[in-house]
Write a protein that holds these residues in place. Structure first.
Motif, PDB file in Angstrom:
ATOM      1  N   LEU A 150       0.863  -1.195   0.204  1.00 35.66           N
ATOM      2  CA  LEU A 150       0.387  -0.118   0.214  1.00 35.66           C
ATOM      3  C   LEU A 150       1.025   1.118   0.666  1.00 35.66           C
ATOM      4  O   LEU A 150       0.400   2.439  -0.500  1.00 35.66           O
ATOM      5  CB  LEU A 150      -0.712  -0.355   1.419  1.00 35.66           C
ATOM      6  CG  LEU A 150      -1.872  -0.781   1.129  1.00 35.66           C
ATOM      7  CD1 LEU A 150      -2.727  -1.362   2.633  1.00 35.66           C
ATOM      8  CD2 LEU A 150      -2.816  -1.095   0.035  1.00 35.66           C
ATOM      9  N   ALA A 151       2.367   1.027   0.795  1.00 36.08           N
ATOM     10  CA  ALA A 151       3.318   2.011   0.274  1.00 36.08           C
ATOM     11  C   ALA A 151       3.028   2.970  -1.428  1.00 36.08           C
ATOM     12  O   ALA A 151       3.078   2.446  -1.850  1.00 36.08           O
ATOM     13  CB  ALA A 151       4.401   1.671   0.741  1.00 36.08           C
ATOM     14  N   LYS A 156      -4.871   9.025  -0.963  1.00 39.71           N
ATOM     15  CA  LYS A 156      -4.945  10.240   0.825  1.00 39.71           C
ATOM     16  C   LYS A 156      -5.662  10.832   0.812  1.00 39.71           C
ATOM     17  O   LYS A 156      -6.275  11.372   1.863  1.00 39.71           O
ATOM     18  CB  LYS A 156      -3.487  11.843   0.797  1.00 39.71           C
ATOM     19  CG  LYS A 156      -2.668  10.988   0.176  1.00 39.71           C
ATOM     20  CD  LYS A 156      -1.310  10.429   1.023  1.00 39.71           C
ATOM     21  CE  LYS A 156      -0.405   9.944   0.569  1.00 39.71           C
ATOM     22  NZ  LYS A 156       0.320   8.619   2.151  1.00 39.71           N
ATOM     23  N   GLU A 157      -6.719  11.019   0.251  1.00 40.12           N
ATOM     24  CA  GLU A 157      -8.057  11.891   0.361  1.00 40.12           C
ATOM     25  C   GLU A 157      -9.289  10.138  -0.114  1.00 40.12           C
ATOM     26  O   GLU A 157      -9.284  10.383  -1.885  1.00 40.12           O
ATOM     27  CB  GLU A 157      -8.321  13.342   0.180  1.00 40.12           C
ATOM     28  CG  GLU A 157      -9.300  13.730   0.270  1.00 40.12           C
ATOM     29  CD  GLU A 157      -9.600  14.829  -0.280  1.00 40.12           C
ATOM     30  OE1 GLU A 157     -10.353  15.840   0.040  1.00 40.12           O
ATOM     31  OE2 GLU A 157      -8.993  14.954  -0.581  1.00 40.12           O
ATOM     32  N   GLY A 165     -14.985   4.703  -0.957  1.00 40.44           N
ATOM     33  CA  GLY A 165     -14.625   3.507   0.023  1.00 40.44           C
ATOM     34  C   GLY A 165     -13.530   3.196   0.102  1.00 40.44           C
ATOM     35  O   GLY A 165     -12.882   2.728  -1.389  1.00 40.44           O
ATOM     36  N   TYR A 166     -13.190   1.923   0.484  1.00 44.61           N
ATOM     37  CA  TYR A 166     -12.372   1.093   0.441  1.00 44.61           C
ATOM     38  C   TYR A 166     -12.559  -0.477   0.891  1.00 44.61           C
ATOM     39  O   TYR A 166     -13.738  -0.482   1.709  1.00 44.61           O
ATOM     40  CB  TYR A 166     -11.529   1.200   1.660  1.00 44.61           C
ATOM     41  CG  TYR A 166      -9.893   0.516   2.261  1.00 44.61           C
ATOM     42  CD1 TYR A 166      -8.773   0.260   0.683  1.00 44.61           C
ATOM     43  CD2 TYR A 166      -9.706  -0.705   3.485  1.00 44.61           C
ATOM     44  CE1 TYR A 166      -8.014  -1.078   0.764  1.00 44.61           C
ATOM     45  CE2 TYR A 166      -8.753  -0.537   3.777  1.00 44.61           C
ATOM     46  CZ  TYR A 166      -8.249  -1.232   2.442  1.00 44.61           C
ATOM     47  OH  TYR A 166      -6.704  -2.576   2.451  1.00 44.61           O
ATOM     48  N   ILE A 180     -11.408   5.390   6.554  1.00 42.91           N
ATOM     49  CA  ILE A 180     -12.437   6.475   7.088  1.00 42.91           C
ATOM     50  C   ILE A 180     -11.720   7.904   7.675  1.00 42.91           C
ATOM     51  O   ILE A 180     -12.758   8.981   7.613  1.00 42.91           O
ATOM     52  CB  ILE A 180     -12.464   5.722   8.694  1.00 42.91           C
ATOM     53  CG1 ILE A 180     -13.239   4.091   8.073  1.00 42.91           C
ATOM     54  CG2 ILE A 180     -14.113   6.433   8.987  1.00 42.91           C
ATOM     55  CD1 ILE A 180     -14.090   3.117   9.316  1.00 42.91           C
ATOM     56  N   SER A 181     -10.877   7.682   8.181  1.00 44.95           N
ATOM     57  CA  SER A 181      -9.679   8.842   8.702  1.00 44.95           C
ATOM     58  C   SER A 181      -9.704   9.682   7.114  1.00 44.95           C
ATOM     59  O   SER A 181      -9.027  10.899   7.229  1.00 44.95           O
ATOM     60  CB  SER A 181      -8.666   8.643   9.443  1.00 44.95           C
ATOM     61  OG  SER A 181      -7.381   9.111   8.782  1.00 44.95           O
ATOM     62  N   ARG A 182      -9.600   8.582   6.207  1.00 39.79           N
ATOM     63  CA  ARG A 182      -9.568  10.117   5.142  1.00 39.79           C
ATOM     64  C   ARG A 182     -10.416  10.123   4.484  1.00 39.79           C
ATOM     65  O   ARG A 182     -10.479  10.349   2.878  1.00 39.79           O
ATOM     66  CB  ARG A 182      -8.353   8.566   4.467  1.00 39.79           C
ATOM     67  CG  ARG A 182      -6.998   9.018   5.378  1.00 39.79           C
ATOM     68  CD  ARG A 182      -5.804   8.316   4.153  1.00 39.79           C
ATOM     69  NE  ARG A 182      -4.288   8.813   4.766  1.00 39.79           N
ATOM     70  CZ  ARG A 182      -3.736   8.780   4.278  1.00 39.79           C
ATOM     71  NH1 ARG A 182      -3.103   7.318   3.092  1.00 39.79           N
ATOM     72  NH2 ARG A 182      -2.123   8.062   4.991  1.00 39.79           N
TER      73      ARG A 182
END
Length: 230
Positions: A150-151, A156-157, A165-166, A180-182
């Motif tokens: 994932l690096a 980032k958003e 979503g993811y 979620i934080s992004r």
């Protein structure tokens, strides 16, 4: 926030176990319990779901008051699920890669549609024109996905270009919480009753009911704080 408990084939070919998986998904805070149609579904294979079994899954989901969704991976699966008039559906990235015509048929149902970008090399180049009913989930199709996979790739958003979503294949819940934080509003996480089960590889990268409950509780709090512009 929408949390999708991806049960998939984690019932290990034991159909009766689906009842408990759906129940535990509901108790763990999932919005949707999800299965796969059209993958490893030949006679004697692990995921042979016919019309009667699909109806039973809908009945169990209704009993536990949780929405049900299927990833559609074959023409036969598409024809089967249409009989149930679903209100939402998932296009697996495998379907985009192997059968783009089928993917377009699914989108043209004009119901709420999620599609994974997992097998697409360029995840910034969306495979379809924007549609009101079409939502993308960022994904890396490696099982399991580790940090280095994932690096320099992970968004980032979220909530740009219809990527809402993811869909997660990592071990643990931390990457889901990071998403979620992004800004991710939809999280799909594999779900199991036993991570040590080796019937299929998905168990190891799945969340147990306790882990999924932790994900939904913390994730909802993060989402609320973001909406307050904290």
């Amino acid at each position: 926030m929408i949390f999708i408990a991806e049960i998939g084939m984690n019932y290990n070919g034991n159909f009766s176990l689906c009842y408990e998986l759906i129940k535990q998904a509901k108790y763990s805070g999932a919005s949707i319990a999800k299965f796969q149609l059209g993958w490893r579904d030949k006679p004697g294979e692990i995921n042979q779901l016919d019309e009667n079994k699909v109806k039973q899954l809908y009945d169990w989901a209704e009993y536990f008051d949780i929405d049900l969704m299927f990833s559609i991976i074959s023409e036969d699966a598409f024809n089967l699920i249409k009989k149930f008039k679903p209100n939402r559906i998932k296009i697996a990235s495998r379907t985009i890669k192997d059968n783009i015509t089928l993917a377009k048929k699914i989108i043209d149902l004009n119901i709420e549609t999620y599609t994974s970008l997992g097998m697409l090399e360029d995840k910034n180049k969306l495979p379809f024109e924007k549609r009101a009913n079409l939502n993308y989930l960022w994904c890396e199709s490696k099982y399991p996905t580790d940090n280095m996979d994932l690096a320099n790739k992970f968004p980032k958003e979220f909530n740009k270009n219809h990527i809402v979503g993811y869909s997660d294949h990592s071990i643990g819940i931390e990457i889901c919480l990071l998403a979620i934080s992004r800004g991710a509003e939809v999280i799909e996480k594999h779900f199991t009753l036993d991570k040590s089960n080796t019937t299929i590889r998905d168990h190891a990268l799945s969340a147990t009911p306790d882990e999924f409950l932790q994900l939904t509780k913390i994730g909802l709090e993060i989402n609320k704080k973001l909406k307050l512009n904290i």
